[in-house]
Every structure is written in C-alpha cells, then in structure tokens.
Design a protein around this motif. Sequence first.
Motif, PDB file in Angstrom:
ATOM      1  N   SER A  81      38.949  44.040 -96.997  1.00  0.00           N
ATOM      2  CA  SER A  81      38.973  44.715 -95.724  1.00  0.00           C
ATOM      3  C   SER A  81      40.105  45.494 -95.123  1.00  0.00           C
ATOM      4  O   SER A  81      41.197  44.945 -95.247  1.00  0.00           O
ATOM      5  CB  SER A  81      38.505  43.833 -94.650  1.00  0.00           C
ATOM      6  N   HIS A  82      39.732  46.516 -94.343  1.00  0.00           N
ATOM      7  CA  HIS A  82      41.069  47.012 -93.264  1.00  0.00           C
ATOM      8  C   HIS A  82      41.235  46.278 -92.323  1.00  0.00           C
ATOM      9  O   HIS A  82      42.615  46.171 -91.937  1.00  0.00           O
ATOM     10  CB  HIS A  82      40.536  48.396 -92.815  1.00  0.00           C
ATOM     11  N   ASN A 109      39.046  39.929-100.926  1.00  0.00           N
ATOM     12  CA  ASN A 109      38.693  40.686 -99.682  1.00  0.00           C
ATOM     13  C   ASN A 109      39.484  41.903 -99.889  1.00  0.00           C
ATOM     14  O   ASN A 109      40.686  41.576 -99.667  1.00  0.00           O
ATOM     15  CB  ASN A 109      39.051  39.474 -98.500  1.00  0.00           C
ATOM     16  N   THR A 115      36.339  42.665 -84.733  1.00  0.00           N
ATOM     17  CA  THR A 115      36.215  44.093 -84.331  1.00  0.00           C
ATOM     18  C   THR A 115      36.739  44.194 -82.893  1.00  0.00           C
ATOM     19  O   THR A 115      37.248  45.131 -82.478  1.00  0.00           O
ATOM     20  CB  THR A 115      34.892  44.720 -84.456  1.00  0.00           C
ATOM     21  N   GLU A 130      40.203  42.106 -90.266  1.00  0.00           N
ATOM     22  CA  GLU A 130      39.330  41.101 -90.094  1.00  0.00           C
ATOM     23  C   GLU A 130      39.365  40.028 -88.888  1.00  0.00           C
ATOM     24  O   GLU A 130      40.633  40.330 -88.303  1.00  0.00           O
ATOM     25  CB  GLU A 130      39.697  40.028 -91.323  1.00  0.00           C
ATOM     26  N   ILE A 158      34.448  49.201 -92.855  1.00  0.00           N
ATOM     27  CA  ILE A 158      35.484  48.184 -92.582  1.00  0.00           C
ATOM     28  C   ILE A 158      35.989  47.275 -93.581  1.00  0.00           C
ATOM     29  O   ILE A 158      37.072  47.054 -93.867  1.00  0.00           O
ATOM     30  CB  ILE A 158      35.537  47.878 -91.279  1.00  0.00           C
ATOM     31  N   LYS A 159      34.975  47.148 -94.463  1.00  0.00           N
ATOM     32  CA  LYS A 159      35.156  46.246 -95.505  1.00  0.00           C
ATOM     33  C   LYS A 159      35.716  46.975 -96.834  1.00  0.00           C
ATOM     34  O   LYS A 159      36.114  46.291 -97.759  1.00  0.00           O
ATOM     35  CB  LYS A 159      33.850  45.479 -96.048  1.00  0.00           C
ATOM     36  N   ASN A 160      35.795  48.346 -96.866  1.00  0.00           N
ATOM     37  CA  ASN A 160      36.578  48.750 -97.913  1.00  0.00           C
ATOM     38  C   ASN A 160      36.090  48.490 -99.269  1.00  0.00           C
ATOM     39  O   ASN A 160      36.908  48.511-100.441  1.00  0.00           O
ATOM     40  CB  ASN A 160      38.124  48.512 -97.736  1.00  0.00           C
ATOM     41  N   ALA A 207      30.889  40.581 -98.861  1.00  0.00           N
ATOM     42  CA  ALA A 207      31.085  41.479 -97.506  1.00  0.00           C
ATOM     43  C   ALA A 207      29.660  42.044 -97.365  1.00  0.00           C
ATOM     44  O   ALA A 207      29.200  42.933 -98.199  1.00  0.00           O
ATOM     45  CB  ALA A 207      32.155  42.342 -97.773  1.00  0.00           C
TER      46      ALA A 207
END
Length: 350
Positions: A257-258, A255, A103, A260, A185-187, A180
């Motif tokens: 995610s937007h 995975n 992040t 990582e 953010i993990k979508n 997750a």
Amino acid sequence: MIFGKDKTNYQAFDTVLRMIHVKILLASPNFHQPRGNTVTVQRIADSLAKLTIDTEIISTTEKEWTSLPEADLVHGFHAYHFYKFMQSLDKKPEPYIVTITGTDLNHDLFDENKREDVFASLRGAAAIHVFDDKAKSVITNELPDVEDKVFTIAQGNSDFPEEIPPVEKEENSFLFVLPAGIRKIKNVPAAIQMMENLHEKFPTVRLWLVGPIIEEEEGKTVQELVRQHDWIQYLGQVPHSTMGSIYQRADVVINTSHSEGQPSALIEAMGYGIPVLVSNNPGNQSIVTHQKTGFVYSSPNEFLDYSEQIINNNEIKQKIGQQAKQYIIEHHSNTYEANAFVTIYKNIMK
C-alpha cells in the motif's frame, strides 16, 4: 496514555469494569463491505461482548440516517466520514468518541476540501483514538488543542475458526499472499510487477490476491494482469472467517500500500507466525520492525532482495515469523484492546 503495549496498563482493571451495563453504538463507513474498518469494528464488538458490553454496529455510508438507535455512547470510525454522517442527523450524538483509521489520517487531514471537517470531527469528540504514537503526533501537530483527549490503543488480533481455504496451495510451491481490497491506494499492480520479476528467478513462486474490488477501474486493471499469469490467483472476496486458513498456507504475506492506518491483515498474519514483507509507510511501520518482526522495503529492488532472503533461508523465515508472532501476543491482545476502550467509555460517561 498508551494501551495495548504494556500489561501493567491493565493492572487497575477490576470486575467493576466488566459489570458496566451500557450500550455502545459503533458507527463505521462501508461496514457491509469486507474492508479493514469492517474487520476492526467487528473485532471490537466481539471483544466488548465478552466484557458484557452491549454493542450495535451501523454503517454510516450505506443508507440515509436522520436519527440513531438508542445507545449510551456513540463510537465513530473514520473522522471525515463520521463528521459527514453526523451532518445528516436531526440531533448530533453527544458525547462521542472517534477512531482515526487510515485514509482520514494520511489523506483527508491534508486535503483542503476535507481538512476543516476532520478538524470539526476531532474537536467535537470527547476522546480520539489512534492506533500508534506516530498517528498521535500527526494529529497533535496539526491540531494541538485536542492533544489531551488523544489516546493510543493498538489494534487487537482476530480469532479464526478452523476452515477449509477456497483453494489449496500447490505442492512444492512458495506462496505469497496479498490481502487487500482492490483500489489504487493498495498498489496491487505494482505488487504484481515485482512478483513477475521474482517469479522469473524462482518459478515455484505463487501469488494469491485476496479481497473485493472496491474501485471498478482498478479492478479491471488487476484482473487483466492476473489473466496474463497462470501462477497468480485472484480469490476475490472471501468471508473474513476464511482468512485464517489462507494465512496458514502462506509462506509470506505482503502489503504494498501507498499508505495505511494499522492494517489488521498484517496483525493476523503475524499472529500465525508468517513473515511479512511490507511497503515503507507509517501504518505498516507501526507493526513491522525491519528484520525483526518482518521486512520493510522502499524500492522494487529491496522487495526482490528481501523476498530472496526469505525464499533461500528457511532459518531467517522461521526466526522472523516467530518473532512476529511473539510481538503480536505481547502488543496486540484483543482483551487489552477491549479493556482499554471500556476504560475510556467509562470516563466519558461519568
């Protein structure tokens, strides 16, 4: 210097490194929550212990600190959180090393409200650790004056005990696993939507979601979606030691995610020879090479296409899984990771 990719980087290590008697303080945000940073920090501590390096782990976000436990060196994780943590101390640690996690690289570095704090954290560090060369390029492009102290060390892999999973895989099912923490953010809702379309075509498909609810509203959204589908199970928060038993039952680990850093769950799954299907972001791409060590998708249609390939072609599934496993063996050894840190610690403390 790059660590964790080439065994020749370690030929210079000798028994002197293993005999350094020092104490390293590892300072991580949200350490008592089962997040990626927690897994990374605990793995590093365990690996350093094997090299006779003493460590202590503290959480930088779960209590107020004014002074630190005694240590020879402080190693902070997440540049922004670590900088804010240092502001609460009566005396700033000197020297310190900071690890860029995810992040802070992908968001805080470009957030006008946090950017200067990230810069200050990096400028004050004796060394800056990133997981891959793409991350190093991002840092040095934004802050050229720290280039000489940025080190790339790939994440190591975790060791898991033999444990019984919290649930058993259904007989004759094809299991997708998404590890997750539940946050935007993990979508995860997008993952469920894509899996809905896949399940319509392949009714034997099942999905396990594994991870704690970190953002309450997102958790409510995900739980409501899970209730609508009897082929999805939300396993919630599980002990990290249990994850090995979950990977062993998975046919695919995904995975979505937007963004990582360098997700430890993918390294762990690939270490078991499980094919992975991941969203197209730099952190995922630092581990997964498309159609070689996994599949990288850029759209829901690609997600479905690659899922079908894995489901319909066992030869591809086995080949990708074995190539992934070999890649992890060669590039993500926790022994190399620990030795690399010891070298940096030693140089800082000279």
